[in-house]
Motif scaffolding. Sequence first.
Motif, PDB file in Angstrom:
ATOM      1  N   PRO A 144       0.812  -1.233   0.000  1.00 23.69           N
ATOM      2  CA  PRO A 144       0.000   0.000   0.000  1.00 23.69           C
ATOM      3  C   PRO A 144       0.840   1.274   0.000  1.00 23.69           C
ATOM      4  CG  PRO A 144      -0.057  -1.066   2.163  1.00 23.69           C
ATOM      5  CD  PRO A 144       0.620  -2.015   1.231  1.00 23.69           C
ATOM      6  N   ASN A 145       1.955   1.249   0.724  1.00 23.84           N
ATOM      7  CA  ASN A 145       2.765   2.480   0.802  1.00 23.84           C
ATOM      8  C   ASN A 145       3.419   2.799  -0.532  1.00 23.84           C
ATOM      9  OD1 ASN A 145       2.433   3.061   3.640  1.00 23.84           O
ATOM     10  ND2 ASN A 145       3.583   1.164   3.955  1.00 23.84           N
ATOM     11  N   TYR A 146       3.821   1.735  -1.210  1.00 25.78           N
ATOM     12  CA  TYR A 146       4.387   1.913  -2.542  1.00 25.78           C
ATOM     13  C   TYR A 146       3.361   2.554  -3.461  1.00 25.78           C
ATOM     14  CZ  TYR A 146       5.599   0.521  -7.309  1.00 25.78           C
ATOM     15  OH  TYR A 146       5.832   0.520  -8.654  1.00 25.78           O
ATOM     16  N   MET A 147       2.131   2.030  -3.418  1.00 28.03           N
ATOM     17  CA  MET A 147       1.082   2.571  -4.276  1.00 28.03           C
ATOM     18  C   MET A 147       0.807   4.037  -3.934  1.00 28.03           C
ATOM     19  SD  MET A 147       0.329   0.359  -6.502  1.00 28.03           S
ATOM     20  CE  MET A 147      -1.248   0.803  -7.229  1.00 28.03           C
ATOM     21  N   LYS A 148       0.826   4.349  -2.646  1.00 24.69           N
ATOM     22  CA  LYS A 148       0.588   5.735  -2.231  1.00 24.69           C
ATOM     23  C   LYS A 148       1.673   6.649  -2.810  1.00 24.69           C
ATOM     24  CE  LYS A 148      -1.268   5.008   2.138  1.00 24.69           C
ATOM     25  NZ  LYS A 148      -0.755   4.843   3.494  1.00 24.69           N
ATOM     26  N   TRP A 149       2.901   6.154  -2.724  1.00 23.05           N
ATOM     27  CA  TRP A 149       4.036   6.954  -3.221  1.00 23.05           C
ATOM     28  C   TRP A 149       3.900   7.184  -4.726  1.00 23.05           C
ATOM     29  CZ3 TRP A 149       8.693   4.722  -5.775  1.00 23.05           C
ATOM     30  CH2 TRP A 149       9.715   5.674  -5.962  1.00 23.05           C
ATOM     31  N   MET A 150       3.507   6.137  -5.449  1.00 22.12           N
ATOM     32  CA  MET A 150       3.325   6.257  -6.890  1.00 22.12           C
ATOM     33  C   MET A 150       2.218   7.248  -7.211  1.00 22.12           C
ATOM     34  SD  MET A 150       5.495   4.357  -8.461  1.00 22.12           S
ATOM     35  CE  MET A 150       4.824   4.071 -10.091  1.00 22.12           C
ATOM     36  N   GLU A 151       1.106   7.137  -6.444  1.00 24.13           N
ATOM     37  CA  GLU A 151      -0.014   8.039  -6.709  1.00 24.13           C
ATOM     38  C   GLU A 151       0.364   9.479  -6.424  1.00 24.13           C
ATOM     39  OE1 GLU A 151      -3.224   6.312  -4.474  1.00 24.13           O
ATOM     40  OE2 GLU A 151      -3.365   4.640  -5.912  1.00 24.13           O
ATOM     41  N   LYS A 152       1.156   9.647  -5.375  1.00 19.20           N
ATOM     42  CA  LYS A 152       1.590  10.999  -5.014  1.00 19.20           C
ATOM     43  C   LYS A 152       2.332  11.641  -6.181  1.00 19.20           C
ATOM     44  CE  LYS A 152       5.147  11.755  -2.209  1.00 19.20           C
ATOM     45  NZ  LYS A 152       5.944  11.514  -1.000  1.00 19.20           N
ATOM     46  N   ASN A 153       3.120  10.853  -6.879  1.00 18.61           N
ATOM     47  CA  ASN A 153       3.959  11.406  -7.940  1.00 18.61           C
ATOM     48  C   ASN A 153       3.362  11.323  -9.334  1.00 18.61           C
ATOM     49  OD1 ASN A 153       6.632  12.238  -6.702  1.00 18.61           O
ATOM     50  ND2 ASN A 153       6.343  10.202  -5.842  1.00 18.61           N
ATOM     51  N   LEU A 154       2.472  10.371  -9.549  1.00 20.87           N
ATOM     52  CA  LEU A 154       1.970  10.179 -10.916  1.00 20.87           C
ATOM     53  C   LEU A 154       0.472  10.400 -11.043  1.00 20.87           C
ATOM     54  CD1 LEU A 154       3.928   6.966 -12.001  1.00 20.87           C
ATOM     55  CD2 LEU A 154       4.415   9.319 -12.641  1.00 20.87           C
ATOM     56  N   GLY A 155      -0.192  10.694  -9.931  1.00 18.88           N
ATOM     57  CA  GLY A 155      -1.638  10.847  -9.997  1.00 18.88           C
ATOM     58  C   GLY A 155      -2.327   9.503  -9.921  1.00 18.88           C
ATOM     59  N   PRO A 156      -3.670   9.517 -10.006  1.00 19.77           N
ATOM     60  CA  PRO A 156      -4.406   8.260  -9.892  1.00 19.77           C
ATOM     61  C   PRO A 156      -4.039   7.273 -11.002  1.00 19.77           C
ATOM     62  CG  PRO A 156      -5.837  10.065 -10.593  1.00 19.77           C
ATOM     63  CD  PRO A 156      -4.536  10.678 -10.214  1.00 19.77           C
ATOM     64  N   ASP A 157      -4.243   6.018 -10.709  1.00 23.03           N
ATOM     65  CA  ASP A 157      -3.880   4.915 -11.611  1.00 23.03           C
ATOM     66  C   ASP A 157      -2.448   5.037 -12.128  1.00 23.03           C
ATOM     67  OD1 ASP A 157      -4.016   2.606 -13.051  1.00 23.03           O
ATOM     68  OD2 ASP A 157      -5.061   3.497 -14.758  1.00 23.03           O
ATOM     69  N   PRO A 158      -1.488   5.016 -11.230  1.00 21.82           N
ATOM     70  CA  PRO A 158      -0.090   5.206 -11.654  1.00 21.82           C
ATOM     71  C   PRO A 158       0.411   4.076 -12.544  1.00 21.82           C
ATOM     72  CG  PRO A 158      -0.185   4.564  -9.349  1.00 21.82           C
ATOM     73  CD  PRO A 158      -1.602   4.831  -9.767  1.00 21.82           C
ATOM     74  N   MET A 159      -0.309   2.946 -12.525  1.00 20.85           N
ATOM     75  CA  MET A 159       0.172   1.809 -13.302  1.00 20.85           C
ATOM     76  C   MET A 159      -0.133   1.948 -14.795  1.00 20.85           C
ATOM     77  SD  MET A 159       1.774  -0.212 -11.326  1.00 20.85           S
ATOM     78  CE  MET A 159       2.190   0.386  -9.702  1.00 20.85           C
ATOM     79  N   ARG A 160      -0.805   3.031 -15.167  1.00 19.08           N
ATOM     80  CA  ARG A 160      -1.188   3.165 -16.573  1.00 19.08           C
ATOM     81  C   ARG A 160       0.035   3.226 -17.495  1.00 19.08           C
ATOM     82  NH1 ARG A 160      -1.680   8.275 -14.429  1.00 19.08           N
ATOM     83  NH2 ARG A 160      -0.925  10.044 -15.666  1.00 19.08           N
ATOM     84  N   TYR A 161       1.167   3.639 -16.935  1.00 17.26           N
ATOM     85  CA  TYR A 161       2.358   3.738 -17.778  1.00 17.26           C
ATOM     86  C   TYR A 161       2.964   2.382 -18.104  1.00 17.26           C
ATOM     87  CZ  TYR A 161       2.362   8.723 -16.956  1.00 17.26           C
ATOM     88  OH  TYR A 161       2.017  10.032 -16.935  1.00 17.26           O
ATOM     89  N   VAL A 162       2.673   1.395 -17.271  1.00 16.47           N
ATOM     90  CA  VAL A 162       3.312   0.092 -17.507  1.00 16.47           C
ATOM     91  C   VAL A 162       2.304  -0.972 -17.921  1.00 16.47           C
ATOM     92  CG1 VAL A 162       5.275   0.467 -15.995  1.00 16.47           C
ATOM     93  CG2 VAL A 162       3.161  -0.445 -15.037  1.00 16.47           C
ATOM     94  N   ARG A 163       1.035  -0.587 -18.002  1.00 18.35           N
ATOM     95  CA  ARG A 163       0.043  -1.582 -18.407  1.00 18.35           C
ATOM     96  C   ARG A 163       0.280  -1.910 -19.882  1.00 18.35           C
ATOM     97  NH1 ARG A 163      -4.579   0.676 -16.271  1.00 18.35           N
ATOM     98  NH2 ARG A 163      -4.186  -0.359 -14.293  1.00 18.35           N
TER      99      ARG A 163
END
Lengths: 543, 320, 294
Positions: A144-163
């Motif tokens: 969860p903390n990793y996801m929070k960090w990603m969202e903080k920097n990339l906005g919602p759905d940070p995984m869109r760049y690697v999908r």
Amino acid sequence: MVKRMKWLAAGLSVIQVGLIVSACGNSNNNDSPSSAAASGTAGASASASASGEKMKLMVWNFDADKTNLNGYAMNAIREKLGVDLDFYTSTNDPDAIREKLLLQIASGEIPDWWKEVPFADADKFADQGAAAEIPLDLLEKNAPNYMKWMEKNLGPDPMRYVRRPDGKIYSLPVLWTLASSSEVLGYRKDWLEKVGITKTPETIDEMGEALTKFRNDDPDGNGKKDTYGMTATSATISAIFSPVFGAYGVYPGATVDMDGKAVRGEVEPGAKEALTTLNKWFKSELIDPEFFVNKDTNLDDKVISSKVGAVSRSWWEFLQPEAFFSGKYYLKLRELVPNAEWALSSGPKGPSGQFGITEGNPMLGTGIQFGIQLEKDQAKMAKYLQMFDATSFDMDLFTKIKYGEEGVTYERKEDGSYVYLPPYDQEEERTKFGIGPYYHAPASFNDYDFQAPFMTRKDLMPVKEEAASKGIGKYDFMTPLAKPVYTEFKDALDQMTIKNYINFITGRRPISEFDAFVAEWKKAGGEQVLAEAQAKLDELNKK
Amino acid sequence: MSDIGASAEYRELRPRAGPGERARRFVKYRALLLMLVPGFIFLIIFNYIPMYGAILAFKEFKIMGGIANSPWVGMKYFDKAFHDPHFYVVLKNTLIISFYKLLFGFPVPILFAILLNELPGRRFKRWVQTISYLPHFISWIVLSGIFITIFSLEGPINLLLKAMDRLPIIFMADEHYFRSILVGTSIYQSFGWGSIIYLAAIAGIDPQLHEAAIIDGAGRFKRMIYITLPMLVPVISIMLILSMGSILDAGFDQIFNMYNAQVMDVADIIDTYVYRIGLINANYSYSTAVGLFKSVVALILVLGVNRIVKAIGGNEHTLW
Amino acid sequence: MTYRKSLTEKMIDVLLYAGMIVLMFVTLYPFWSQIVLSLEEGASAYSTGFMLYPHKLSFEAYRLAFHYTPLWTGYLNTIVRTVLGVVLILVFTALTAYPLSKKDLPFNRAFTGFLLFTMLFSGGLIPNYLLIKNLGLLNSVWSLVLPGMISAFNVLIMRNFFRSIPESLEESARVDGAGYLRIFVSLIVPLSAPVLATVALWVGVGHWNAWFDSLIYISDGRKQVLQVVLRKIVIENDTSNLNAMIQKMSTNTKYTGRQLQSTVIILSIIPMLVVYPFVQKYFVKGVMVGAIKG
């Protein structure tokens, strides 16, 4: 004759013995934990976890000389996660790490996980079934903390760049948040003062004036006209005087998003203006006349031995090491010129007030991928995710890994900084105790806000903040995306651009031929590259 | 005894073909044939078995499939190379640089070895020899830094030009000079090391030959030309033939550390090009194809030069 | 020797001496500059000019290097692989080269072709790795020694040297009733000191400088060879590689500086320099044996 045969037989048996010895030697080696683990397969570990033994996770070890398998840090992770741990041993050379990983995968010894391979390789691993799919819900639940960090920097759905096109995720992106704001333009402040300039140059004209004085007014006071205004290298397109191009609103060496249009700065009209300015400077000898011959070491030499007064580099190179990282240009320069100082700038403002430097995409690495065998062992993948999350974002564990035990190996000063206690101020002792920054579990997710107390002495925080705020510019949005067309033409286009840029700056090719160069560039594949980028950009903006 | 007499005798013993004769030689050389066995076992295991990997040049490498299960793509990667206009540029550069290195670099160690041998004073000779091969141990990363300094605008060569009232030249970025610099610095790095084999061969020359020539009144120069050099011919010819095997290796480390964008058109070689392409996109099949191409060229050259040597010097100095 | 030199020849000697002395200085420079750099204190190592002498003498880098344990384990591993490699290669190369030196050996041309082919063609990295893995040699010093055991180049060089040994010597030994093996061991090998020394030097230096195989085949840090350790130090100072940089930042490694780099270069070359005179001796010895026998 018989004698001879005996001799030969003896010789052959020596060889056989040699082979047997080698085989024995090897089986002995297999007892050593690292190689046994490396050859361990998913099946073995799955059965191990089923039989009630502790699950065995692997930690990458790129500095075998500075780590301790059973030291404090490893035990802290073991305890925190209730797992058994072992090392994958490799080296610190990125090319070699990559080569070795390819060989291991190709020979069927797929590691449980690996980090930061080039994008093209990561895509291949995913396409060809070497990398495991990472379910999003597993990720959200266990990291969860990793996801929070990603969202903080990339906005919602940070995984869109690697999908990937099939909608699945095969890698955990690593953000290097510093990348997008690292390059700054440094002026020798002591030189500026010496030649009578009191403020850091702001416009392109002021910069030109400063460089002129650096060249002509003997800023180092040695009585010789042996200094130049600025230098660079020609290793990459963006290494060639990027701040000057920023003044005209273009970012060579990167595909940038200009109001929905994918643009390569090197062929934009602004580049022509920048090249005109640089050509003017070159003719008046303001810039290092052999900048294009420079390798990185020559550049360092010229900066540190005070041959040039301005250079573009990452901001932390210009600061004292206590402020962030090992400030090379600060430390070494000051040894030679004790009163040397740097004034940092985001690059000069051009006629229409634009400025900036080509920066790096924070998603510059592919991050972490799991071996295909973990696709069938979700429990293990979950455990790995927990480990990654805890070692990167759990302050207690993070401190234990890097600093050890409070009061024994380190203490916290009043100003909030962490200091090793003797004898642990010696790296050797820390290695023996088993703490330090070398435990890659994964040591990839660097939230520099979270890590600030470890990186920067408290009183230097403003200095660091000030310097970091200077890194402004645009970066290549295509970096993490699959780009087969670009891959195909990159080398030819890059070489062509670098060569022509040098020719335009040095006057070997008249700048009036810039448009001809643009046409050549487009013909040599640039057209297709831009089309590919535009398609990707439309796709990204649509989402 | 004299060497010449021995080889004349030897020639008379040359066998005539025929099954009975061959069987006789089998018996005569049975021990020698057995001696070959261990070496050839090593060759088969460590050189021939892995050679199946070369078929990757005709396959699309799939990392999970291994070499065997990767699909065939025929000549795809060769077509790719031969349709790439830049490939011809790098091929041409490779051949030119390599040829110049051979032409100018090959004789230097021989000359050095002969001259060094002429030096009186054994101790001094040893010192010179030891120091001459030192650059061989310094990597090109370090050496290139030194050469960039020497050829820079502030470097000694440009200072010399200035003293002669000439305009300074940025040698490292000048297409007219760059290849010469490559060849020159490569000779500099390797001549001392390369001379070792010739010095060993000179050491093997029977001193009686020299003594006899001295009695006949031959001067040093004459002995150099008529004794030392001819005795070196076998080594020279085999070194020449074998050097053909690496003619398409124009020196990756050196060029990679010395070139820059300005001289790309004359300095980019196959190896640097493949390396840069591989950085963007690791492709085993492509690099295998290029490697195979290099091997075929090397094979043709080795056989060709071997034939030429045979035509000139007879069977004595050839590979077989 | 009764031979007397004329005046012109003496002049030539002087010229030769002068030329060689100049050559010595020129070839010494890169090595010397590394010594200077390794003794230079701090930032003076960053200079754009020539390095003729240290501006500020400092032994700090040597002190650091001597306390760096992996360097010494690396040394040990390298010495083991080099000694093992040189000895085995000499034995097997000579064993292979001697039969091939007989021109009328049955199938000699085929054997030579078989040998030569390996010089020109290879299978690439992947099959080699698989082979080493399947032989169970990973992580063992044998993975570094066995693959390069027979090199066509060395065999052919040695073969040609054997051919230059006067046939009459062998013939007389054969008349005395010696078999080929005895001739090989007691006659050919002693006579071949120069070529054995040359090949030993070649493969010795090759083994000493090799690193890629060790990097790929050896994963146990304590078994790594010297050159891998050295590369690691050099890479720690490489600022051009972004990935290395990020790694360095995440591990907060400081640059160790140029002095340490030069120091490790010097430390890796010195053993070669120490060994060389011993090898060199055999170049001369070979002649003397040859003269006595002749």
